[in-house]
Scaffold this active site. Sequence first.
Site, PDB file in Angstrom:
ATOM      1  N   GLN A 107     -53.754  38.427  12.204  1.00 13.45           N
ATOM      2  CA  GLN A 107     -54.698  39.523  12.409  1.00 13.45           C
ATOM      3  C   GLN A 107     -55.740  39.238  13.485  1.00 13.45           C
ATOM      4  OE1 GLN A 107     -55.281  39.926   7.881  1.00 13.45           O
ATOM      5  NE2 GLN A 107     -55.619  42.005   8.632  1.00 13.45           N
ATOM      6  N   HIS A 137     -43.357  44.694  16.867  1.00  9.95           N
ATOM      7  CA  HIS A 137     -42.752  45.066  18.141  1.00  9.95           C
ATOM      8  C   HIS A 137     -41.662  46.125  17.988  1.00  9.95           C
ATOM      9  CE1 HIS A 137     -43.988  41.059  20.268  1.00  9.95           C
ATOM     10  NE2 HIS A 137     -44.987  41.912  20.143  1.00  9.95           N
ATOM     11  N   ASP A 153     -50.353  40.891  19.287  1.00  8.94           N
ATOM     12  CA  ASP A 153     -50.077  39.982  20.404  1.00  8.94           C
ATOM     13  C   ASP A 153     -51.338  39.296  20.919  1.00  8.94           C
ATOM     14  OD1 ASP A 153     -47.526  40.919  20.115  1.00  8.94           O
ATOM     15  OD2 ASP A 153     -47.361  41.807  22.119  1.00  8.94           O
ATOM     16  N   ARG A 175     -63.040  31.290   5.583  1.00  3.24           N
ATOM     17  CA  ARG A 175     -61.658  31.327   5.118  1.00  3.24           C
ATOM     18  C   ARG A 175     -60.764  31.804   6.264  1.00  3.24           C
ATOM     19  NH1 ARG A 175     -58.267  35.672   1.656  1.00  3.24           N
ATOM     20  NH2 ARG A 175     -56.352  34.467   1.683  1.00  3.24           N
ATOM     21  N   HIS A 222     -50.417  33.500   5.172  1.00  2.00           N
ATOM     22  CA  HIS A 222     -50.962  34.854   5.107  1.00  2.00           C
ATOM     23  C   HIS A 222     -50.000  35.790   5.832  1.00  2.00           C
ATOM     24  CE1 HIS A 222     -54.913  37.188   4.463  1.00  2.00           C
ATOM     25  NE2 HIS A 222     -53.988  38.086   4.801  1.00  2.00           N
ATOM     26  N   ASN A 268     -51.356  33.972   0.269  1.00  2.00           N
ATOM     27  CA  ASN A 268     -52.264  35.110   0.143  1.00  2.00           C
ATOM     28  C   ASN A 268     -51.519  36.326  -0.389  1.00  2.00           C
ATOM     29  OD1 ASN A 268     -54.899  36.603   0.885  1.00  2.00           O
ATOM     30  ND2 ASN A 268     -53.292  37.840   1.830  1.00  2.00           N
ATOM     31  N   GLU A 269     -52.034  36.899  -1.443  1.00  2.00           N
ATOM     32  CA  GLU A 269     -51.536  38.163  -1.998  1.00  2.00           C
ATOM     33  C   GLU A 269     -50.005  38.270  -1.974  1.00  2.00           C
ATOM     34  OE1 GLU A 269     -53.290  41.717  -0.508  1.00  2.00           O
ATOM     35  OE2 GLU A 269     -55.356  41.003  -0.748  1.00  2.00           O
ATOM     36  N   ASN A 301     -58.936  38.309  -4.587  1.00  2.00           N
ATOM     37  CA  ASN A 301     -59.172  39.421  -3.670  1.00  2.00           C
ATOM     38  C   ASN A 301     -59.341  40.683  -4.499  1.00  2.00           C
ATOM     39  OD1 ASN A 301     -58.586  37.497  -1.766  1.00  2.00           O
ATOM     40  ND2 ASN A 301     -56.787  38.529  -0.925  1.00  2.00           N
ATOM     41  N   TYR A 310     -60.825  44.749  -4.161  1.00  2.00           N
ATOM     42  CA  TYR A 310     -61.346  45.800  -3.305  1.00  2.00           C
ATOM     43  C   TYR A 310     -61.759  47.055  -4.064  1.00  2.00           C
ATOM     44  CZ  TYR A 310     -59.735  43.356   0.907  1.00  2.00           C
ATOM     45  OH  TYR A 310     -59.564  42.443   1.921  1.00  2.00           O
ATOM     46  N   GLU A 328     -61.636  37.846  -0.819  1.00  2.00           N
ATOM     47  CA  GLU A 328     -61.620  39.075  -0.016  1.00  2.00           C
ATOM     48  C   GLU A 328     -62.308  40.181  -0.800  1.00  2.00           C
ATOM     49  OE1 GLU A 328     -57.986  40.527   1.756  1.00  2.00           O
ATOM     50  OE2 GLU A 328     -57.264  38.490   2.164  1.00  2.00           O
TER      51      GLU A 328
END
Length: 484
Positions: free
Chosen positions: A35, A55, A67, A92, A137, A181-182, A322, A324, A392
């Site tokens: 990311q 892509h 990219d 993190r 991740h 992660n997740e 995490n 949200y 998160e």
Amino acid sequence: MLKYGVILACILSISLGAKTFPENFLFGAAGASYQIEGGWDEDGKGLSMWDVYAHTPGNIKNGDTGDIACDSYHKYKEDVALLKQLGLNVYRFSISWPRILPNGTPTQINQAGLNYYKNLIKELKAADIEPLVTLYHWDLPLHLLELGGWLNPRLADYFGDYARIVFENFGDDVKYWITLNEPGTTCTQGYEAGIHAPGLNLTGEAVYQCSYVSLLAHAKAYHIYDTEFRAKQGGKVTLNLACGWYYPQTESEEDAEAVRRSLDFNCGIYADPIFKGNWPQSMIDRIRERSKLEGYSFSRLPDFTEQEKSQINGTADYVSLNMYTSRVVWHISDYPIGPIPSLDLDLSVGSGVDPSWPASASSWLFSDPPGVRYLLNYLRDTYNPSEFVITENGWSDVGDLDDQGRIAYWKGYLSNILDAIVDDGINVIGYTAWSLLDNFEWAEGYTQRFGMIQVDFNDPNRTRTLKSSAKWYSGVVSTGQIDP
């Protein structure tokens, strides 16, 4: 005299109703390799499944890719300087598996990749910022995807070899590790819904096989650390849990059961094997029964062997959480047995939101601050972990510098986390806000911004600018308190 001044300050704080985070609380921010890093084909890095997926035309909004992203591969020193400017004491980040091992196997180790993370960690330590490192991740090496990815149990062995190399090279300076992660997001979005890499729509089956392999991989890495590195390095290892809170739509027992089932299928699917040694019983029973009615001679939920249960059970030194948002749920009794099984049919729960909850730029994200406190109490009471780190928690918008919505969101959630610490006695030791920077938000590309720091993606220099939320959060960090 100083001692009595401290006592007086404490008395005044209590009398005024102020609550303060623990003195050694870890305040930080988070990001992830694909990311933010960019440098997608530089210095010997191999392809990841997200390189290929992004892509492929039609997969990402506006044809965006990672990219270049935030170009943190070249601008990591600037990122660390911003962390230090804000007064944060933990960062993190995740390591890109194909940047270390271009094809995912130990046959070729990329020294340039090792050097990048060594330099990042060195920069963090020099700034008195604790690295909290995620091994994976979502950017799986393409070669391993071609060998079956998260549906192939052998992936646990590949992941173990990769984890060993990372522990050997960085473990002396890293005390907090997250293996995956997740995994639930990878399995549901990548293998059930097909809207994340690898983009497979294998409903009702691959999601459970993916979860099974993820737990095997996590346990493999945990035991490698436990037996080969813990005595010397003294760190802690865990699997990341992504959980929400659930409210029953009515006071009926059916809707109460829908809440319990939602927690099992979305959180317990990983927490139960790690803390109790097997899948949640509701999953075992429902998926076995539905599989039988669908004509299968076996359950679509893989069975753990006794050895696997033993290997997975107890493999969390802390909880990386995490969180949200929350949902309102209700029982659905008439989900049919059809020709195509699915996770939704197995769960048999309807969900929505309370109309009073503020909505973010994301279609799925609504603000319900008390939910995090309810969730922490549930996890403490159900699994009894030694400590929590909220790794998160964040709010998306379209990138405004005066991001009052994010401030309101974080103020509400941090206040409830503080209540959980002070009033409920829950051992939350840290919080890494999502996210430090605006970044590539997976299938949404750059249309959603979670950062406390704005990144100008139209500028080749990827100029960073502090938002209002960064300044507000820095104030919380410096005082340990949240303004009313």
